[in-house]
Design an enzyme around this catalytic site. Sequence first.
Site: not given
Length: 464
Positions: A170, A201, A203-204, A245, A279
Amino acid sequence: MKQHDAMYIDGSWRPAEGGGTIEVVNPADGQVFATVPAGSAQDVDAAVRAARAALPAWAATPPQERAARLTALRDQLVARTEEIAETVTAELGSPLAFSTMVHAGVPVAVCGSYAELAGTYSFEEKIGNSTVLHEPVGVVGAITPWNYPLHQIVAKVAPALAAGCTVVLKPAEDTPLVAQLFAECADAAGIPAGVFNLVTGLGPVAGQALAEHEGVDLVSFTGSTAVGKRIGALAGAAVKRVALELGGKSANVILPGADLPKAVAVGVANVMANSGQTCSAWTRMLVHKDHYAEAVGLATAAAAKYVPGEKVGPLVNAKQRDRVRGYIEQGIAEGAKVVAGGPEAPAGTGYYVTPTVFADVTPEMTIAQEEIFGPVLSILKYEDEDDAARIANDTVYGLAGAVWAGDEAEAVAFARRLHTGQVDINGGRFNPLAPFGGYKQSGVGRELGPHGLTEYLQTKSLQF
């Protein structure tokens, strides 16, 4: 307008069950230029079922054959380098040269490394009177971010396939197009039906359905610490494994005797790369009090070279732009001094933020504690090495960092004091085989190289 109306499930392209779409925006001009299907829980279920059905045969496939499929996948990525780079530039906003070198180039190296590992890794070993087997964990739910969209896909999918796992991917909704390219490459490389599946799609919706699906054995997620905690909670309800991560607030520690101009220049470049959307970026520069003024001057001059729209692209969306500008305003309100950039938007369209450098930053300030995820550098001063170590370790994160010193042994000794998963010594080069991951709230588990492969294996011992 590019309209993609299908997802890759069980070796074929099919429309989403719900029929919804996600708009893909070019952050350089704010215009919608493509759409992809908005997958539902039903689509996730279909993909997971396909992955479960394909698992026994793929897990039983000899490692050398899995290695051959990964080699073919790497070759497909190489053949489509230009298209991959142009796609990432369009949906993420990264300058084309950076997209070509990093966004398209690094995944090729990582995929190649796992093709080699799959054929050479010892999947069983003898310990005394036992034979220990290293077997695939099962079906992997991979949820990837938008900041390095193809790299993060490859860093999860390649080791999972090398281990004998099957995968449902995803990707982030902001950068789904390169994921579709990857699915085309996987299909062309001869990855068997059901072994790799793609569901685009939100995330939620799709992400949550994948994380909590009872048919998924491991969830591998890269993204914010807040979402990582949510993923961990969903997976924990079913006692399934997670690899996380997450965020970072990495320190770039410049010790007395280091090559200060080089350390500052490389440090600024590190923060500005990918518009600061990294990050592991060294967003806190720690400099000894005796060299602080010189370092601030060097950083100010270096930051001026990063012109929005030329060397620095936009942020991925309007929400992220506003978030970063809000952090800059908060830094000013808390007493930090802007020596380059500032909260004012650069001229022109798109989601740009002016590369910004703060001086007079103290460790308790928000900009020294929270992950900004934009082209913003904070410069802090320290009294001695003990003070530098204290400041460097004084965050909830522990993902990466850097140490510069005139003597390598001195740098290594200081690096050992840092509570972080990876430290570059005097500008050490990227190593696609070195484990990458965090301490503390920067995550659980490791990616890349042999350590990344073991995340997708479980052990069984046979006693004789």
